[in-house]
Write an enzyme that holds these catalytic residues in place. Structure first.
Site, PDB file in Angstrom:
ATOM      1  N   GLY A  28       0.777  -1.238   0.000  1.00 20.25           N
ATOM      2  CA  GLY A  28       0.000   0.000   0.000  1.00 20.25           C
ATOM      3  C   GLY A  28       0.807   1.286   0.000  1.00 20.25           C
ATOM      4  CB  SER A  29       4.232   2.284  -0.988  1.00 18.94           C
ATOM      5  OG  SER A  29       4.357   1.990  -2.354  1.00 18.94           O
ATOM      6  CG  ASN A  30       1.577   3.602  -5.683  1.00 18.06           C
ATOM      7  OD1 ASN A  30       1.956   4.668  -6.156  1.00 18.06           O
ATOM      8  ND2 ASN A  30       2.182   2.436  -5.917  1.00 18.06           N
ATOM      9  CG  MET A 106      -1.720  -8.012  -6.560  1.00 15.10           C
ATOM     10  SD  MET A 106      -0.822  -7.108  -7.855  1.00 15.10           S
ATOM     11  CE  MET A 106       0.078  -8.453  -8.615  1.00 15.10           C
ATOM     12  NE  ARG A 107      -8.809 -11.783  -7.726  1.00 16.59           N
ATOM     13  CZ  ARG A 107      -8.583 -13.068  -7.974  1.00 16.59           C
ATOM     14  NH1 ARG A 107      -7.440 -13.622  -7.613  1.00 16.59           N
ATOM     15  NH2 ARG A 107      -9.482 -13.785  -8.593  1.00 16.59           N
ATOM     16  CG  HIS A 125       1.494  -1.324 -15.294  1.00 20.98           C
ATOM     17  ND1 HIS A 125       1.220  -2.579 -14.780  1.00 20.98           N
ATOM     18  CD2 HIS A 125       2.467  -1.500 -16.215  1.00 20.98           C
ATOM     19  CE1 HIS A 125       1.985  -3.473 -15.378  1.00 20.98           C
ATOM     20  NE2 HIS A 125       2.758  -2.844 -16.254  1.00 20.98           N
ATOM     21  CG  ASP A 161      -1.752  -3.562 -16.743  1.00 16.00           C
ATOM     22  OD1 ASP A 161      -2.415  -3.065 -15.827  1.00 16.00           O
ATOM     23  OD2 ASP A 161      -0.953  -4.505 -16.574  1.00 16.00           O
ATOM     24  CD  GLU A 190       4.801   2.524  -9.007  1.00 14.01           C
ATOM     25  OE1 GLU A 190       3.720   2.282  -8.436  1.00 14.01           O
ATOM     26  OE2 GLU A 190       5.642   1.639  -9.256  1.00 14.01           O
TER      27      GLU A 190
HETATM   28  C1  GRF Z   1       3.139  -0.698  -7.645  1.00 16.31           C
HETATM   29  O1  GRF Z   1       4.372  -0.888  -8.294  1.00 16.31           O
HETATM   30  C2  GRF Z   1       2.045  -0.412  -8.637  1.00 16.31           C
HETATM   31  O2  GRF Z   1       2.486   0.316  -9.735  1.00 16.31           O
HETATM   32  C3  GRF Z   1       1.636  -1.811  -9.056  1.00 16.31           C
HETATM   33  O3  GRF Z   1       1.702  -2.568  -7.889  1.00 16.31           O
HETATM   34  C4  GRF Z   1       2.648  -1.985  -6.996  1.00 16.31           C
HETATM   35  C5  GRF Z   1       1.922  -1.723  -5.717  1.00 16.31           C
HETATM   36  O4  GRF Z   1       2.776  -1.220  -4.727  1.00 16.31           O
HETATM   37  N1  GRF Z   1       0.332  -1.813  -9.676  1.00 16.31           N
HETATM   38  P1  GRF Z   1       2.175  -0.624  -3.400  1.00 16.31           P
HETATM   39  O5  GRF Z   1       1.300  -1.704  -2.784  1.00 16.31           O
HETATM   40  O6  GRF Z   1       1.377   0.590  -3.763  1.00 16.31           O
HETATM   41  O7  GRF Z   1       3.358  -0.293  -2.536  1.00 16.31           O
END
Ligand code: GRF
Length: 216
Positions: A28-30, A106-107, A125, A161, A190
Site C-alpha cells: 500500500g505505498s501508493n 492484484m485482481r 502500473h 493495463d 509512482e
Molecule cells: C506498484 O508498483 C504499482 O504500480 C503496481 O503494484 C505496486 C503496488 O505497490 N500496480 P504498493 O502496494 O502501492 O506499494
C-alpha cells in the site's frame, strides 16, 4: 457557455464530492502517497473506503492508521468473478465513492465493476505502457533491455493495463540495475504521479478521444 466548456463542466460535475475508494492487495505505498498528498493539500479529495482482497495486506494497516474505513472482500468463495466484482461495486457505492483507485490490486477488474464506475476507475502500473503489461513489469523491462522505463497511470477498461493513459513519467534503466533497484527508482515516481493523475481526473476538463485522454 460554449459546447466545449459545457462538456468540461459536465465532467467536473462527475466527481462533486471527490470521494475516492482505493483497492489494495499488498503493502500500500501508493495508497500512502494518496493519503499523504491529501494531508498536505496537494490532492483535494477524501478516501471514503479502502478495500483489500487480502486480510493481512499492509495497505489496510496504513488506512486504519489514517482513520480511513476499511473492508476485506476476499475474492475466494464467490460463485463467479462477476459476483465478486458486483460485491466490490456494492461496497464502493454504499460509501458514495465517485472514483476508484487501484493501488496494487492484484485482481482483474471485470465488466460489472467497470459498468458501475464508467470512466471512473484508475490504475497505476510500473512501466511505460503499452510496454510490459501484467505481472513483473520491472523484470520484463530488464529482460528486454530497454534503457528507459517508468510509470503509467491510466483509466481502466476491460483489457488488462490497456486503458487511456492519463499520465506517464520516465526513469532511466541503468546497466547495474536489478529488478529491485529498478522497481525502487520507479516507485519514487509512482508516488508523485498517482496523486497528480487523480487530481487531474477529479478536476475534470478532459475527455477520451479514441484511445487518448485529452484536455478539453
Ligand atoms: C506498484 O508498483 C504499482 O504500480 C503496481 O503494484 C505496486 C503496488 O505497490 N500496480 P504498493 O502496494 O502501492 O506499494
Amino acid at each position: 457557455m460554449s459546447a466545449v466548456s459545457a462538456a468540461a463542466s459536465a465532467h467536473a460535475a462527475r466527481f462533486p464530492a471527490r470521494r475516492l475508494g482505493v483497492l489494495v492487495s499488498g503493502r500500500g505505498s501508493n495508497l500512502q502517497a494518496l493519503i499523504d498528498a491529501i494531508a498536505s493539500g496537494h490532492l483535494e479529495a477524501s478516501i471514503a473506503l479502502v478495500i483489500s482482497n487480502v486480510a493481512g495486506a499492509g495497505g489496510l494497516d496504513r488506512a486504519r492508521s489514517a482513520g480511513i474505513e476499511t473492508a476485506v472482500v476476499d475474492h475466494r468463495g464467490w460463485p463467479s468473478r462477476d459476483d465478486y466484482d458486483r460485491a466490490l461495486g456494492d461496497e464502493l457505492r454504499s460509501r458514495d465513492v465517485e472514483l476508484v483507485c487501484l493501488a496494487g490490486f492484484m485482481r482483474r477488474i471485470g465488466a460489472p465493476l467497470i459498468q458501475a464506475f464508467p470512466g471512473a476507475i484508475v490504475n497505476i502500473h510500473p512501466s511505460l505502457l503499452p510496454s510490459f503489461p501484467g505481472l513483473h513489469a520491472q523484470r520484463q523491462a530488464l529482460a528486454h533491455g530497454v534503457k528507459v522505463s517508468g510509470v503509467t497511470v491510466h483509466l481502466v477498461t476491460a483489457d488488462l493495463d490497456d486503458g487511456p493513459i492519463i499520465l506517464q513519467r520516465t526513469v532511466p534503466v541503468l546497466d547495474g540495475d536489478t529488478e529491485e533497484s529498478l522497481a525502487a527508482r520507479i516507485l519514487v515516481e509512482e508516488h508523485q504521479a498517482y496523486p497528480e493523475a487523480v487530481q487531474r481526473v477529479l478536476d475534470g476538463g478532459w475527455t477520451v478521444d479514441g484511445r487518448r485522454f485529452v484536455t478539453l
